[in-house]
Write a protein that holds these residues in place. Sequence first.
Motif, short mmCIF file in Angstrom:
data_model
loop_
_atom_site.label_atom_id
_atom_site.label_comp_id
_atom_site.label_asym_id
_atom_site.label_seq_id
_atom_site.Cartn_x
_atom_site.Cartn_y
_atom_site.Cartn_z
N CYS A 155 33.44 -9.36 -53.72
CA CYS A 155 33.99 -8.03 -53.97
C CYS A 155 35.50 -7.97 -53.78
O CYS A 155 36.11 -6.91 -53.92
CB CYS A 155 33.33 -7.03 -53.03
N PRO A 157 39.64 -8.67 -54.31
CA PRO A 157 40.59 -8.86 -55.41
C PRO A 157 41.04 -10.31 -55.49
O PRO A 157 41.09 -11.02 -54.48
CB PRO A 157 41.74 -7.93 -55.05
N SER A 194 35.54 -9.08 -57.90
CA SER A 194 35.38 -7.81 -58.60
C SER A 194 36.38 -6.75 -58.14
O SER A 194 36.53 -5.71 -58.80
CB SER A 194 33.97 -7.27 -58.37
N ALA A 195 37.04 -7.01 -57.01
CA ALA A 195 38.04 -6.07 -56.47
C ALA A 195 37.44 -4.68 -56.24
O ALA A 195 38.12 -3.65 -56.43
CB ALA A 195 39.26 -5.99 -57.37
N THR A 196 36.18 -4.64 -55.81
CA THR A 196 35.51 -3.35 -55.62
C THR A 196 35.55 -2.88 -54.18
O THR A 196 35.07 -1.77 -53.88
CB THR A 196 34.04 -3.44 -56.06
N LYS A 197 36.09 -3.68 -53.28
CA LYS A 197 36.11 -3.28 -51.88
C LYS A 197 37.41 -3.72 -51.24
O LYS A 197 37.88 -4.84 -51.45
CB LYS A 197 34.93 -3.90 -51.13
#
Length: 233
Positions: A155, A157, A194-197
């Motif tokens: 998760c 970046p 995914s850079a989601t967190k």
Amino acid sequence: MRYSSLAATIAGASLGVTHTIFVQLDADSVMNPVSYGIRTPTYDGPITDVTTNDVACNGGPNPTTPSDKIIDVKAGSTVNAIWRHTLTSGADDVMDASHLGPTLAYLKKVDDATADPGYGNGWFKIQEDGYTNGVWGTSNVINNQGKQPITIPNCLPDGQYLLRAEMIALHGASSPNGAQLYMECAQINISGGSATKAPTTYSLPGIYKQDDPGILINIYSMSKDSSYVIPGK
């Protein structure tokens, strides 16, 4: 003599025996050479003062050698930090078995992994292995030929990071400054995240206190069912 007293005596006798170094990184099925992309010292000694900048990436009493290499790592993959007694030791010479304690791993996102000093804010923990059914994390690494598995979160970046692998030896930790912290920092570039967190970050030094229950502790009073509080956030 009670077991705890005997064990403490043995531990005291082995305080100077067989330390350890994070010498190389196995990433994406590539076993990188010793010291490739890792700021390794030539001496295998510990850091015992958790308030110094040296607790981030080693140094101080164990001067480290800079590296201009960066290791490519895929988000979501599992890498292995390889531990050895010295830079030239083999898989059968990781660390003295009496050096019992947890293993941990942290990441810090940086602009330039070859230049960032490591200490300060930005660190977050991604792996820990403490005490389970009487078995310590360090014993698992020793019995795994010096391999410490570390899963890189998918998760995150993309970008450059410092990967800090650590083993803490608690055989002398019943007195202040008795815990022995072993750590080095690998310079990595993570891709495919995914850079989601955005993880909460902490400072090294800062997240460890000298009187933390996982750092100031008599491990010889523990049973296999005892609980252990792993230090750090």
